[in-house]
Design an enzyme around this catalytic site. Structure first.
Site, PDB file in Angstrom:
ATOM      1  N   SER A   1       0.800  -1.218   0.000  1.00 25.35           N
ATOM      2  CA  SER A   1       0.000   0.000   0.000  1.00 25.35           C
ATOM      3  C   SER A   1       0.838   1.276   0.000  1.00 25.35           C
ATOM      4  O   SER A   1       0.464   2.265  -0.637  1.00 25.35           O
ATOM      5  CB  SER A   1      -0.943   0.000   1.212  1.00 25.35           C
ATOM      6  OG  SER A   1      -0.221  -0.149   2.422  1.00 25.35           O
ATOM      7  N   GLU A  11      11.092  -8.956  -4.552  1.00 29.04           N
ATOM      8  CA  GLU A  11      11.454  -7.682  -3.934  1.00 29.04           C
ATOM      9  C   GLU A  11      12.925  -7.676  -3.524  1.00 29.04           C
ATOM     10  O   GLU A  11      13.649  -6.712  -3.775  1.00 29.04           O
ATOM     11  CB  GLU A  11      10.571  -7.419  -2.717  1.00 29.04           C
ATOM     12  CG  GLU A  11       9.140  -7.051  -3.064  1.00 29.04           C
ATOM     13  CD  GLU A  11       8.262  -6.930  -1.852  1.00 29.04           C
ATOM     14  OE1 GLU A  11       7.318  -6.123  -1.889  1.00 29.04           O
ATOM     15  OE2 GLU A  11       8.486  -7.642  -0.853  1.00 29.04           O
TER      16      GLU A  11
END
Length: 227
Positions: A34, A108
């Protein structure tokens, strides 16, 4: 406080501040989650205004958002390197991170570690004195029981992550399962990271040790940058 409990405004502040560091002509690693999403949206607006960048996404989620925002995408294999990566974290303590709440930590870590600069974007609810969030561990399908036993030998309490909106376990973009392993307060993240990486069947774990260059911490009052 659980991951995701920070205010949207604090996340927005952190994401936008880090996006301001993106320069013309760069290759940018686009994180997942987010807070990273606010950075991607801000980069997209800059691209609309003429900024020349290429993005390398860390997940299907960030691929979709980057496309919606008009950011040209490339791949790690197609570029000479990544100039800057912007990504979130589930918990931050003394510069080290726990990531993987979105089950994207394998890609990531690959992209964040490959970047010349890695900027972390979080709201202030993610700060802790010591890392104690359960560590996500991506494992090969079929290896979860063997890996779980090794995790217990290291003092952890592993739980197979279950999908929220369908029956069965979470499966990552790369086809792996995720064990969330609670070690309690982690006194030596570097040593634990080494031990986790040595377990056969472990693809990647969510301890990001000594990778972050700057940590952008959003709050109700603004953004602090920790070096």
């Amino acid at each position: 406080m659980k991951a995701g409990d920070g205010s949207a405004e604090a996340k927005r502040r952190a994401g936008h501040a880090a996006a301001d560091a993106v320069e013309d002509g760069t290759v940018v690693g686009l994180g997942t989650g987010s807070t990273a999403a606010y950075a991607i949206e801000a980069i997209g607006r800059a691209v609309e205004n003429g900024l020349d960048v290429r993005g390398v996404a860390t997940s299907a989620e960030s691929v979709q958002l980057a496309r919606e925002c008009g950011i040209p995408l490339t791949t790690l294999a197609a570029v000479d390197g990544i100039d800057l990566a912007i990504d979130g974290a589930d918990q931050v303590a003394d510069g080290d991170l726990i990531k993987g709440g979105g089950a994207a930590h394998t890609r990531e870590k690959l992209i964040d570690a490959a970047a010349d600069r890695f900027l972390v974007v979080v709201d202030d609810s993610k700060l802790a004195d010591r890392l104690d969030w359960p560590v996500p561990v991506a494992v090969l399908q079929g290896a979860e029981s063997v890996v779980a036993e090794r995790l217990r030998e290291l003092g952890g309490d592993p739980t197979l992550r279950e999908a929220e909106r369908k029956d069965g376990p979470v499966v990552t973009d790369d086809g792996h399962l995720v064990l969330d392993c609670d070690f309690g307060p982690i006194d030596d993240p570097e040593a634990l990271a080494t031990d986790l990486s040595a377990i056969p069947g472990v693809v990647e774990h969510g301890l990001f040790v000594d990778l972050a260059d700057e940590i952008y911490v959003g709050s109700a009052d603004g953004v602090d940058v920790l070096q």
